[in-house]
Design an enzyme around this catalytic site. Sequence first.
Site, PDB file in Angstrom:
ATOM      1  N   SER A  32      -2.469  -1.804  -0.999  1.00  0.00           N
ATOM      2  CA  SER A  32      -1.422  -1.357  -0.087  1.00  0.00           C
ATOM      3  C   SER A  32      -0.028  -1.629  -0.624  1.00  0.00           C
ATOM      4  O   SER A  32       0.357  -1.115  -1.664  1.00  0.00           O
ATOM      5  CB  SER A  32      -1.643  -1.991   1.289  1.00  0.00           C
ATOM      6  N   ASP A  47      -0.558   2.838  -0.731  1.00  0.00           N
ATOM      7  CA  ASP A  47      -1.698   3.700  -0.405  1.00  0.00           C
ATOM      8  C   ASP A  47      -1.362   4.721   0.674  1.00  0.00           C
ATOM      9  O   ASP A  47      -2.241   5.407   1.178  1.00  0.00           O
ATOM     10  CB  ASP A  47      -2.920   2.882  -0.008  1.00  0.00           C
TER      11      ASP A  47
END
Length: 446
Positions: free
Chosen positions: A99, A241
């Site tokens: 992330s 992401d």
Amino acid sequence: MGKYFGTDGFRGEANVDLTVNHAFKVGRFLGHYYGQDHKARIVIGKDTRRSSYMFEYALVAGLTASGADVYLLHVTSTPSVSYVVRSEGFDCGIMISASHNPYYDNGIKVINGAGQKLEAEVEDLIEAYIDSEADGIPLATMENIGKTTDFAMGRHRYIGYLISLATRSFKNIKVGLDCANGSSSQIAKAVFDALGAQTYVISNEPDGININTNCGSTHMENLQEFVLDNGLDVGFAYDGDADRCLAVDEKGNIIDGDLILYLCGVYMSERGELNNSTIVTTIMSNLGLFKALEKKGIACEKTAVGDKYVYENMVNNGHSLGGEQTGHTIFAKHATTGDGVLTSLKIMEAMLEKKMPLSKLVEEVELFPQLQINVKVKNKKEARADEEVAAKIGQVAEILGRDGRIIVRESGTEPVLRVMVEAATEEICRKYVYEVIDVLKMKGHC
């Protein structure tokens, strides 16, 4: 939270905390678990980190060795994996990403057949298998060995789906995109170009180690400057992401996740699309958001931090909108997880349908100053449970009363306590945050 899986999957420094052996065993377990009564079909996506390729190959080896067929989306976003799983009938999906973390970290997020984050009880089974000395899962042989298929078309279908959600053309709208040198580099510009926007893009040249580096939703200053320098109407920043989105208005102001929830919630309420006249937030959302929504007759339900908890509440109670201050925004009609590009399309919809600039849509919200400091500690649970630390937190809460609040919580992905104070001024926030940190240091927790 388990030993390996936190609130957002199995995450850590590549080949230190999360190794190729871990990935192989995750693949071995999932291939077996989903393939007990049929040949499992599992789809994998990844972000642009250098280590993502390594983990992809390790997962593929484990999955196919257990007999599963694997479909590769290649570089794509977490929400695209969720979309493909539920629309194409896969048993589960895997996203390789850490992330918003730096490039040297990576992670494995598992998505179930409904496109939602994997159930905790299955994560527990994976952890038990990782730590078991005996393998216990048979290797597939002969024609039962799994195969691997290029499935880039799945990402293209997801892009088409996003384009189909737009209610108006973006013609003559000048839009800036900060792709964080991550997953959205493969998606966002294609969507905005197809909808007719004049698209300006930064941080869309990933090299494996520049993901999230001074760019994206964790470093908004670049996009702010870019919007002002180019006279853009709006800017959107994603994380590695692309399940988060923050925005910048035409004046260069940051529109965080709370403001996004406000403008989208009010817009949906006016159109009769806000189920139960309620938005689901986390405990970290700003008091100013709650007060502004109250004036509009919109209620809030608060969950623990983590978009998985937000979505669980939405499903259990039939709510249509929820999210986090960090930019995870979930539109239940269209997705089962936070989706950065979808969020930017919904913001565009509100701007175009209401014929207002972004700054106008949030002008009624007065956010309270907040200060959050991440404190690295030896043991999160012990530090949080310390009687003197708890007493100091209680004392600060009593002093702040209804004009502020303090939240001290354990990170779900890092060895830190997050100490947050919200109050009338930044000086008050700083004073009480550091009073708590001083107690943590005095007691030897950090």
